[in-house]
Design an enzyme around this catalytic site. Structure first.
Site, PDB file in Angstrom:
ATOM      1  N   ASP A 138       0.931  -1.222   0.140  1.00  6.50           N
ATOM      2  CA  ASP A 138      -0.091   0.086   0.043  1.00  6.50           C
ATOM      3  C   ASP A 138       0.733   1.233  -0.046  1.00  6.50           C
ATOM      4  O   ASP A 138       2.336   1.263   0.425  1.00  6.50           O
ATOM      5  CB  ASP A 138      -0.989   0.102   1.251  1.00  6.50           C
ATOM      6  N   PHE A 171       6.791   2.098  -4.372  1.00  5.87           N
ATOM      7  CA  PHE A 171       8.424   2.361  -3.853  1.00  5.87           C
ATOM      8  C   PHE A 171       8.713   3.677  -4.196  1.00  5.87           C
ATOM      9  O   PHE A 171       9.920   4.143  -3.887  1.00  5.87           O
ATOM     10  CB  PHE A 171       9.282   1.191  -4.601  1.00  5.87           C
TER      11      PHE A 171
END
Length: 224
Positions: free
Chosen positions: A64, A77
Site C-alpha cells: 500500500d 516504492f
C-alpha cells in the site's frame, strides 16, 4: 479519484460497475473528506496513467502507499522529488548498483521507470496518513487483481518482480507461459539480506526482454 482514460479502461471497465467497487468508492470518498489520505486523490491511478497496458514490460507489485507526508504519488516504492529516499528504495538502489552498476541517485522519483513500461502497482491504492494498511480489505485488492489478470492475459513477454510474501501470493494468478516470474524477499531492511540482495532481478529482466526482441529498461534514475 482521477479517471482512467487510456487503454486500461477497456481491460478493467467492468470493475467500475461491480458492487464492491461502488462500496470502495464510497469508502474512499468518505475517508478523503474526514482524514488526510495518501496519495492525493488525483494521483491514485498514476500507475495506470503513466504505464498504459499496451506498454507494460515489467510489473513491480507493492503493498500500500507510503503513509508519511509528501511521499506517495501513486507509484509503488516511488516518492516525490525532494523527499527522503525510503529504506526499501535505498536497498533497491543498492541492488541496482551491485547488479547493473547504476549509481545511487539523490532522489526516489521513479516516473522514468513507469514511462518505460514498468507497471508500479500497489495492491492497495490509498492509505490513511500515519496508519499503514488502513485501507486493506476494502476492495482495492479485487480491483488491482483485475489489473494483474489483464497483464497476465497479454500475448507477449512480460516480467513480474514479486518482492515479499504479499506480492508472492499473486504468483498463483500468473499462468501465462510467455511471461517470466521473479520472486524474492522484500527489499525492506528487515528482509533484504534474507534473499533480495544478490538476486540480480534487474539484469535478469533485461536479459529476458532483450532475448524476446523488446527494448530493455534503463534502470538508472538520474540525480536531480
Amino acid at each position: 479519484m482521477g479517471a482512467i482514460t487510456n487503454d486500461w479502461l477497456d481491460a478493467i471497465s467492468e470493475e467500475f460497475s461491480k458492487s464492491y467497487y461502488r462500496e470502495l468508492y464510497n469508502f474512499v470518498k468518505d475517508e478523503y473528506s474526514r482524514y488526510v489520505i495518501y496519495p492525493p486523490s488525483d494521483d491514485i491511478f498514476n500507475a495506470f496513467h503513466f504505464t498504459p497496458l499496451s506498454n507494460v514490460k515489467v510489473v513491480i507489485l507493492g503493498q500500500d502507499p507510503y503513509h508519511g507526508p509528501g511521499q506517495a504519488h501513486g507509484l509503488c516504492f516511488s516518492v516525490k522529488k525532494n523527499i527522503d529516499i525510503p529504506p526499501s528504495l535505498v536497498n533497491i538502489y543498492k541492488e541496482l548498483n551491485s547488479d547493473l552498476g547504476c549509481y545511487i541517485p539523490n532522489n526516489g522519483y521513479l516516473e522514468k521507470w513507469a514511462k518505460q513500461g514498468v507497471l508500479m502497482l500497489n495492491t492497495v491504492l490509498t492509505v490513511r496518513a500515519g496508519v499503514a494498511n488502513s485501507h486493506q480489505n476494502k476492495g482495492w485488492e479485487l480491483f488491482t487483481d483485475a489489473a494483474i489478470n489483464a497483464v497476465n492475459s497479454l500475448d507477449r513477454p512480460v516480467v513480474y518482480m514479486l518482492w515479499g510474501r504479499p506480492a508472492r501470493t499473486k504468483a498463483k494468478m500468473l499462468n501465462n507461459p510467455r511471461h517470466l516470474i521473479l520472486e524474492s524477499a522484500h527489499p525492506s531492511p528487515l528482509s533484504a539480506y534474507k534473499g533480495f540482495f544478490g538476486t540480480k532481478q534487474f539484469s535478469r529482466a533485461n536479459e529476458f526482454l532483450t532475448a524476446n526482441g523488446i527494448e530493455p529498461i534503463d534502470w538508472q534514475i538520474e540525480n536531480i
